[in-house]
Design an enzyme around this catalytic site. Structure first.
Site, PDB file in Angstrom:
ATOM      1  N   CYS A  96       0.884  -1.229  -0.194  1.00 24.97           N
ATOM      2  CA  CYS A  96      -0.157   0.145  -0.055  1.00 24.97           C
ATOM      3  C   CYS A  96       0.840   0.811  -0.242  1.00 24.97           C
ATOM      4  CB  CYS A  96      -0.945   0.149   1.207  1.00 24.97           C
ATOM      5  SG  CYS A  96      -2.482   1.016   1.042  1.00 24.97           S
ATOM      6  N   HIS A 231      -3.859  -5.283   1.298  1.00 25.17           N
ATOM      7  CA  HIS A 231      -2.750  -5.695   2.491  1.00 25.17           C
ATOM      8  C   HIS A 231      -2.692  -7.015   2.389  1.00 25.17           C
ATOM      9  CE1 HIS A 231      -2.642  -1.615   3.219  1.00 25.17           C
ATOM     10  NE2 HIS A 231      -3.635  -1.392   3.289  1.00 25.17           N
ATOM     11  N   GLU A 233      -1.406  -8.270   4.986  1.00 22.41           N
ATOM     12  CA  GLU A 233      -0.877  -8.507   6.111  1.00 22.41           C
ATOM     13  C   GLU A 233      -2.305  -8.935   6.924  1.00 22.41           C
ATOM     14  OE1 GLU A 233      -0.943  -5.783   4.618  1.00 22.41           O
ATOM     15  OE2 GLU A 233      -0.882  -4.441   5.449  1.00 22.41           O
TER      16      GLU A 233
END
Lengths: 262, 941
Positions: A96, A231, A233
């Site tokens: 990002c 994302h 994560e």
């Protein structure tokens, strides 16, 4: 077991460093979150870490364009460290805002050249947007460390306002399509397990920002530096997933990243 | 030398957005807008430097074009807009830093935006576009043509402390002073101040008067909530009772003390309420309002609203982990002739507020996970912006007692003329001239500075570097330092306060509500460590003075005395108000109702109150921190509305999760504010129970937004709502842990509907038991928990069809057994989906579940359900719809007893059908799933 340390730089406004650290830990690495000031003072050094993960957030509040200010800092303060990282082929992952920084710094798709031919700019709809998307590690990607997860489908959220990949001309796009596309947004109806992953074909919201050729992420020519807007994560534990198919977590990506850092 | 650099992106979507919005304000001829970012750079930079700035910092080589030193050729009509001097200009500040970083000589920067408008536009069109879409006069200046740059810091510094003689003034003259200085103090209060200074034999300084006005403001001291009130209550049968109320706030606190569950850590004493979460961690929760500023400058008002409530949570030593927002606006389709002069259009307020909320929360890295958006004509001039924040802290880690000799330390942002008079301004009504008189009360936030505070305070707390902490909010230093030093007294020097620009008078520094500041009490030995922590995180630290032990508030500017007041007078000198309230219950009655049909159901699904709010919610990051378990929208297409948010805080071991929900029903309050309070509490609880929250672990916050409480009818309805809250807290065994009141929400004498928001904070032991409204499977039974009622007062259907119902549904008499049973069923894994029955009644509830799950449903209505129309659309509280596999039919039946019954099945993927018993005259009400999905997206508007 050899646990590589992964440097996670934090600038004012960085905010997904905690999740990035969690993903690295789950993938078997040791995350080291360090403020840019610590890197500047030399109390923490790029060279002491096996890999670098530039996390998401709003470095410097996106003033003057997302990622631009931090990109400038990297280029003015850490030019030597960055060229060392690039030349040794140590893995770098930008997520990002971290991806925006790598692109604005000229590291993705690279090589550092003027003027840049690729950028990340305002979403087609002109606004910040948060939603889950499906993406695939592009089968044609030349990144060595991504080869372990080539073709893998990941579901995870996006949360950005300036995530549209734009290119200067058709030649640049052709160059990207020659192995530099690392991730692509897939259509909702994708059935990856049956080998029929379909690209989003520019359709909103599967391609949430209007990126050219549904590109969600890029790598550099050596394949060591990788960046993406979504994302992964935020999807490394099963309970983080909203309804939908089982699996498709982002953890495999971080495992590949940590593995390549050993 | 000043060089102008213009940067424009030909494909900029913002230009297209303006073109799309123009017809909505009556400008039909606008064809194209080119948006240009203008930068004025003032410094000894050469041509090479400027070129480099353009290439490397200002202009993206792929999408932007730039010109240096010249204004590009105008396309059509050109309008330039810049921030007023003193407003935070983040781009200018970052460009100044970038110039320095590139090794160029220091330069000052001012920025602007230029709009080239092409099309068939009259002067009036350009004026309208400028005023309504391009600029906001509260914080910006706009001209047609070129705007000369205004650099910050142009003003001359001067230090002047004025005195305001009060001796011998009449009551009328005192009130005049209060009005001229926007003090919002009444005659009695001004007289108390007069008496104090006459006894000291001197006149107050301007800063002393301002300090008292801030500390004694409705905003800071809640005069109405502490007043003694005489309520004349006329029941619907004409019986009149007169009761004395010894303060509303003490009543709310009393019931919390009475309940005192073991998990309650701190209520009403601090910036936020605190409850236990796990054995090691506590949670802090607070909801604030930022209504008045949002009415004037929606983006900045909402932006700083989020910033303020997040600081409330930092102010109890917690790390913020989530945000909530509940927004009330006028109808988005309000016609221009219904818009009062001096009021922004609801659509513009909504867009600005939503952007402001998103901007701040997103940039702080906080997920905005729960909220609501309401539309009502009553909010046209006074929109309501409720911003909430949740934080987490290790148990026992929040210090609250400063010691003599501790330093008074301010952390964070610099001080400008921002937000002066915010506390007193929010304690008065508004009219068309409000913008001119209190424009400075509105400001723009700086979330990146606040993010630094979050990082520093968390570490300073863990290293035990401070003994007390408070947020610097309304009233600025005057409130925060004044409050912290209440027991000890303080002695501080304003001349060391870092300013954004010179020229502020001492009283302005003292009162400025410049955002992003926290004040901590620091033992001198801890100061060096705190300083290095702040250096590491780029946070500015200022040592203002010390906790003196003199019991006086002493403020100096160098050697000049600015304020010297005894703490006792500041905090206890305010005369208590005596107020008069009156309330008349509405006469009971029923209204004739029509036969229900499919079209009505689709209309309600498409109604702004019910239709999907995804266009708002997706502008907020609800995923950051990776802890979101139940999101605002659920189901395979992620478009079914969820009842509540479930969060698993990052870094806390175990399976426990937090549940956030809210209840709000102002339409009920129009008729009966007492019932509104109980029903809003019920809504908050049942939303929370619907996702798996434990009804025995719920803490709530109250937020009252009302009109002018000096008018007996407004105050009467407020007193009735507070009575509902105290009765509700007992009935639900649910303590209030914090609250907030925003009064004087009036415009030209018209009040908003008295609006109570109940925000609930709940727990669940195991996040794996969380469910949502769209989790059902084909073949599941649908269960209705709770009973219908025939009263339609305050219901959506009554409003939509203008039925004129005034009798509101009865609150639930004994709600806990029912919610405990549902909770047990959910934790046992018997329930696949649950959804609360609220706006639009059972019909809308079941439809939303079907939409979310993309599954069909058939509901068999029986004689038990009574009149078909009432059964489908009544909004009786206490009801939930559950979906459960037929395997659990017996277990669930035994557990729910007479509180629940099967009403239908999940069937196929085609239709939502309500089938009626033969004995009724009504036909089936049936809509196709695609039509329902389309309506819910607002397709029928």
């Amino acid at each position: 077991m050899n646990q590589p340390t992964i440097l996670i730089p934090h600038a004012s406004g960085t905010n997904r460093d905690h999740e990035a650290a969690q993903a690295i830990e789950l993938a078997g690495g040791i995350p080291v979150v360090a403020h840019i000031n610590e890197l500047r003072s030399g109390s923490v050094r790029f060279g002491d870490h096996a890999a670098v993960l530039l996390p998401g957030g709003f470095s410097y509040g996106d003033a003057l364009g997302a990622g631009g200010r931090l990109a400038l800092e990297l280029r003015t303060w850490f030019a030597d460290e960055l060229s060392e990282i690039a030349s040794t082929g140590r893995p770098v992952l930008g997520i990002c805002n971290g991806f925006q920084v790598l692109v604005k710094a000229g590291l993705l798709p690279g090589p550092l050249s003027e003027p840049r031919r690729v950028t990340l700019t305002e979403n087609e709809r002109g606004r910040f947007e948060c939603r889950w998307v499906t993406l695939q590690v592009d089968p044609g990607c030349r990144s060595g460390w991504l080869s372990r997860v080539k073709g893998t489908v990941i579901r995870c959220p996006i949360a950005h306002g300036e995530g549209r990949i734009a290119v200067a001309d058709a030649a640049t796009l052709a160059a990207l399509e020659d192995g530099l596309v690392a991730f692509r947004y897939l259509s909702d109806g994708a059935r990856p397990y049956r080998g029929a992953a379909e690209a989003a074909a520019g359709q909103y919201p599967m391609n949430p920002n209007g990126s050219v050729n549904d590109i969600a992420g890029l790598c550099n020519e050596q394949g060591s530096i990788v960046g993406l807007m979504p994302h992964p994560e935020d999807h490394v534990l099963a309970w983080q997933r909203p309804s939908g198919p089982e699996g498709q977590s982002g953890l495999a990506l971080f495992e590949a990243f940590v593995e390549a850092s050993r | 030398m000043v060089v102008r650099i213009d940067v424009t992106a030909p494909g900029d979507p913002h230009g297209q957005q303006i073109v799309a919005a123009a017809p909505l304000i009556g400008v039909r001829g606008l064809e194209h807008v080119r948006v240009t970012r203008v930068h004025h750079v003032d410094g000894p930079l050469d041509q090479h430097d400027i070129e480099r700035l353009c290439r490397e910092v200002l202009a993206d080589p792929v999408v932007d074009e730039y010109t240096i030193g010249e204004v590009g050729p105008a396309q059509g009509r050109a309008v330039e807009v810049a921030l007023l001097p003193g407003a935070t200009d983040a781009d200018a500040r970052e460009l100044e830093r970038a110039i320095e970083q590139l090794g160029m000589p220091p330069a000052r920067v001012a920025t602007a935006r230029r709009y080239d408008l092409t099309g068939d536009l009259s002067d009036a069109d350009v004026e309208l576009l400028t005023r309504r879409l391009l600029a906001n006069a509260t914080i910006e200046i706009a001209v047609e043509g070129e705007l000369p740059p205004e650099f910050a810091g142009a003003a001359e510094a001067h230090v002047q402390v004025d005195t305001v003689p009060l001796e011998g003034l009449s009551g009328e003259q005192l009130v005049q002073i209060s009005r001229d200085r926007v003090l919002s103090l009444d005659e009695t209060e001004m007289a108390a101040i007069q008496t104090h200074f006459v006894s000291e034999g001197r006149a107050p300084s301007d800063a002393e008067l301002e300090t008292l006005a801030q500390t004694w403001s409705e905003h800071c001291v809640h005069k109405t909530f502490r007043a003694s009130i005489e309520l004349t209550h006329t029941a619907s049968d004409g019986t009149v009772t007169v009761t004395e109320h010894d303060g509303l706030l003490p009543g709310l606190r009393e019931v919390t003390e009475e309940l005192s569950p073991w998990w309650l850590r701190s209520a009403f004493v601090d910036d936020a309420g605190i409850v236990a979460f796990t054995e090691t961690h506590d949670l802090a929760f607070k909801v604030e309002t930022h209504n008045h500023p949002s009415a004037l400058e929606p983006f900045g008002g909402a932006n700083t609203g989020v910033g303020g409530v997040v600081r409330d949570v930092i102010g109890v030593s917690a790390r913020p982990i989530a945000c909530t927002d509940v927004l009330c606006f006028g109808p988005a389709d309000l016609s221009d002739d219904e818009l009062p002069e001096g009021v922004l259009h609801p659509r513009r307020i909504r867009d600005g507020v939503v952007a402001g909320v998103g901007d701040y929360g997103n940039k702080l890295g906080l997920p905005t996970v729960n909220g609501a958006v309401l539309y009502d004509k009553g909010y046209v001039a006074n929109p309501l912006v409720y911003c909430g924040a949740l934080g987490i802290l290790p148990h026992g880690s929040h210090p609250t007692v400063p010691e003599v000799g501790n330093r008074v330390v301010s952390l964070g942002g610099r001080v400008g003329r921002d937000g002066i008079h915010g506390a007193t301004f929010s304690s008065a009504g508004m009219d068309a001239s409000t913008v001119e008189t209190v424009g400075s009360a509105v400001q723009i936030g700086d979330p990146i500075t606040e993010k630094g505070l979050i990082e520093v305070i968390e570490r300073a707390r863990d290293a035990k570097l401070y003994t007390a902490i408070t947020d610097c909010g309304a009233g600025g230093l005057s409130s925060s330092v004044g409050e912290m030093g209440e027991d000890l007294g303080v002695d501080i020097d304003l001349s060391v306060v870092p300013l954004k620009y010179p020229g502020l008078q001492p009283w302005e520094i003292w009162l400025s509500e410049a955002q992003e500041r926290i004040v901590v009490a620091v033992p001198p030995r801890c100061l060096p460590e705190l300083q290095s922590l702040c250096d590491a995180w780029d946070v500015e630290l200022t040592d203002l003075g010390e906790f003196s032990g003199s019991q006086r508030l002493k403020v100096r500017y160098g050697d000049t005395s600015v304020v010297d007041l005894p703490m006792s007078f500041l905090h206890d000198g305010l005369p208590r108000r005596r107020m008069v309230a009156a309330w008349t219950d509405p006469a009971p009655g029923s209204v004739p109702v029509p036969t229900p049909d499919a079209s009505l159901l689709l209309d309600l699904l498409s109604h702004p109150m019910v239709a999907s709010k995804e266009d708002v919610v997706r502008r907020y990051d609800h995923e950051v921190r990776g802890g979101t378990v139940v999101r605002p929208y659920v189901g395979p297409e992620a478009d079914g509305p969820a009842d509540a948010a479930v969060l698993k805080p990052l870094g806390v071991a175990g399976t426990a999760a937090v549940v956030l929900s809210n209840g709000i029903c102002p339409a009920v309050g129009r008729h009966d504010p007492y019932v509104m309070a109980l029903n809003a509490m019920d809504e908050a609880v049942r939303n929370l129970v619907a996702v798996g929250g434990n009804p025995d672990r719920v803490a709530v916050l109250d937020n009252f937004c009302w009109g002018d409480p000096t008018k007996p009818d407004r105050l009467g309805s407020l007193v009735r709502a507070v009575q509902g809250c105290t009765d509700g807290a007992r009935r639900y065994a649910m303590p209030f842990i914090s609250g907030k009141d925003s009064l004087f929400n009036e415009f030209n004498g018209e009040a908003i509907p008295g609006t109570l928001l109940i925000s609930a904070l709940g727990m669940m032991d195991d996040l794996a038991t969380a469910i949502n409204a769209a989790g059902m499977h084909n073949g599941d039974d649908l269960w209705l928990v709770g009973a219908h009622q025939s009263a339609l007062g305050g219901s959506l259907v009554s409003d939509w069809l203008n039925l004129g119902a005034t009798t509101v549904p009865e609150p639930v008499a004994d709600p806990l057994p029912r919610y405990r049973a549902v909770h047990t069923a959910i934790t046992n894994g018997w329930v696949s989906a649950a959804h609360d029955c609220s706006e639009g009644g059972l019909a809308v509830t079941v439809s939303e579940m079907a939409i979310g799950a993309r599954l069909g449903v058939t509901v068999e209505m029986s004689d038990d359900d009574g009149d078909p129309f009432l059964a489908l659309f009544n909004e009786a509280p206490g009801r939930l719809v559950l979906a459960a596999a037929p395997d659990h039919r017996n277990d669930l039946g035994a557990l729910l007893g007479d509180q629940g019954r099967i009403i239908g099945q999940v069937v196929g993927r085609e239709r939502i059908t309500f089938r009626f018993d033969q004995s009724t005259t009504s036909g089936d009400v049936s809509i196709s799933l695609p039509d329902a999905v389309d309506a819910h997206r607002g397709g029928r508007r």
